[in-house]
Design a protein around this motif. Sequence first.
Motif, short mmCIF file in Angstrom:
data_model
loop_
_atom_site.label_atom_id
_atom_site.label_comp_id
_atom_site.label_asym_id
_atom_site.label_seq_id
_atom_site.Cartn_x
_atom_site.Cartn_y
_atom_site.Cartn_z
N PHE A 176 0.83 -1.20 0.00
CA PHE A 176 0.00 0.00 0.00
C PHE A 176 0.87 1.26 0.00
O PHE A 176 0.50 2.27 -0.62
CB PHE A 176 -0.92 0.00 1.23
CG PHE A 176 -1.95 -1.09 1.21
CD1 PHE A 176 -3.18 -0.90 0.59
CD2 PHE A 176 -1.70 -2.31 1.80
CE1 PHE A 176 -4.13 -1.90 0.57
CE2 PHE A 176 -2.65 -3.32 1.79
CZ PHE A 176 -3.87 -3.12 1.16
N ALA B 180 -3.25 -4.95 -3.82
CA ALA B 180 -3.45 -3.83 -2.90
C ALA B 180 -4.26 -2.72 -3.57
O ALA B 180 -5.14 -2.11 -2.95
CB ALA B 180 -2.10 -3.30 -2.43
N LEU C 169 -7.90 -1.63 -2.26
CA LEU C 169 -8.14 -0.23 -1.90
C LEU C 169 -9.33 0.33 -2.67
O LEU C 169 -10.15 1.09 -2.12
CB LEU C 169 -6.88 0.59 -2.20
CG LEU C 169 -6.87 2.04 -1.69
CD1 LEU C 169 -6.97 2.06 -0.17
CD2 LEU C 169 -5.61 2.75 -2.15
N LYS C 170 -9.46 -0.06 -3.92
CA LYS C 170 -10.61 0.38 -4.72
C LYS C 170 -11.91 -0.15 -4.15
O LYS C 170 -12.92 0.57 -4.08
CB LYS C 170 -10.44 -0.08 -6.17
CG LYS C 170 -11.48 0.45 -7.11
CD LYS C 170 -11.36 -0.16 -8.49
CE LYS C 170 -11.95 -1.56 -8.48
NZ LYS C 170 -12.09 -2.12 -9.84
N ILE D 244 -12.80 1.80 -0.88
CA ILE D 244 -13.31 3.13 -1.19
C ILE D 244 -14.74 3.04 -1.73
O ILE D 244 -15.61 3.85 -1.36
CB ILE D 244 -12.39 3.84 -2.20
CG1 ILE D 244 -11.02 4.11 -1.56
CG2 ILE D 244 -13.01 5.14 -2.69
CD1 ILE D 244 -10.00 4.69 -2.51
#
Length: 327
Positions: free
Chosen positions: A87, A298, A302-303, A306
């Motif tokens: 990340f 990662a 993360l997408k 979100i």
Amino acid sequence: MSVTAEKTGPGTRAERAPGPPAPAKRRTPSLGQRIWRERWAYTFIIPGALFFLVFSYVPMLGNVVAFQDYTPFRGFDGSPFVGFYNFQQIFYDPEILTALRNTLIIAFLQLAFAFPAPIALALLLHSLLSEKVKRLVQTIVYLPNFLSWVIVISVWQQVVGGGGLVAGIMDGFGMPGFDLMTDSDSFKFLVVAQNIWKDAGWGTIIFFAAIAGIPTERYEAAAIDGASGWQRTWHITLPALVPVATLLLILNIGSILTVGFEQLLLQQPMVGADAAQVLDTFVYFRGVLGGQWGIATAAGLLKGVIGTILVLAANKFAKRLGGEGIF
């Protein structure tokens, strides 16, 4: 007889006639009994549940790769744990920053132009008086939904490409060459236009079904009161579309970072990575082709995080405005 008590003298207790017996308390069936009673309904649910289990929930276990220096040869057990190193690398990678910028720009343009397009088209079809014309237009705009992105891009190449129809017409009038498919400056608007052309017909069906559920008496009463066509649309039709539009908007916000992998992957060689690289294509090139599985996973994780946060925020905001939300 309604007489239930009789006095026999001072200090004598009153005797009451026996009343109807108390109803027996129904026994609540157990979970197993309820499942067995509705076994045929659960039988129809099993295929869909297995689909999401196998293709959605089980693959989520692979997100552990985002915290490993993963290689397929060593597997999950043999790959060392690196914590949040992948990340950290994301935020220092200029390529992913470019992908994130392109993703957000395309997502914003789609919300601004592609999302209202089915609503406008449904209102236009609703205003048509001829049922035959209405069905013909609805069929024509729905047909592109059945085409794959390979065919869609090929059609657009034959129309607005360098050797396409528009370029041929302009060449016939002595105008300079025209090739919209390789113009990186207008590529993002081209992507949105392709989405509208391909998917607006499907969205129109959803909104047109909501319009069909509005009682005709409302329009008749409004017409008797002297309301114009625009006033009937503003005060009757649009309020009826708000619940459906809110639901679709929340779902679109949740997938705002998913802007079309296949569509952009096919056109990236024509306009370059600076214009067409998005998060999905970044994951593909960096992970599947580049072998950097940890960084790619990662970015995908993360997408997803979100997107989940955006769905929860949009749902809460819709409820504060008086809507129902999706949960």
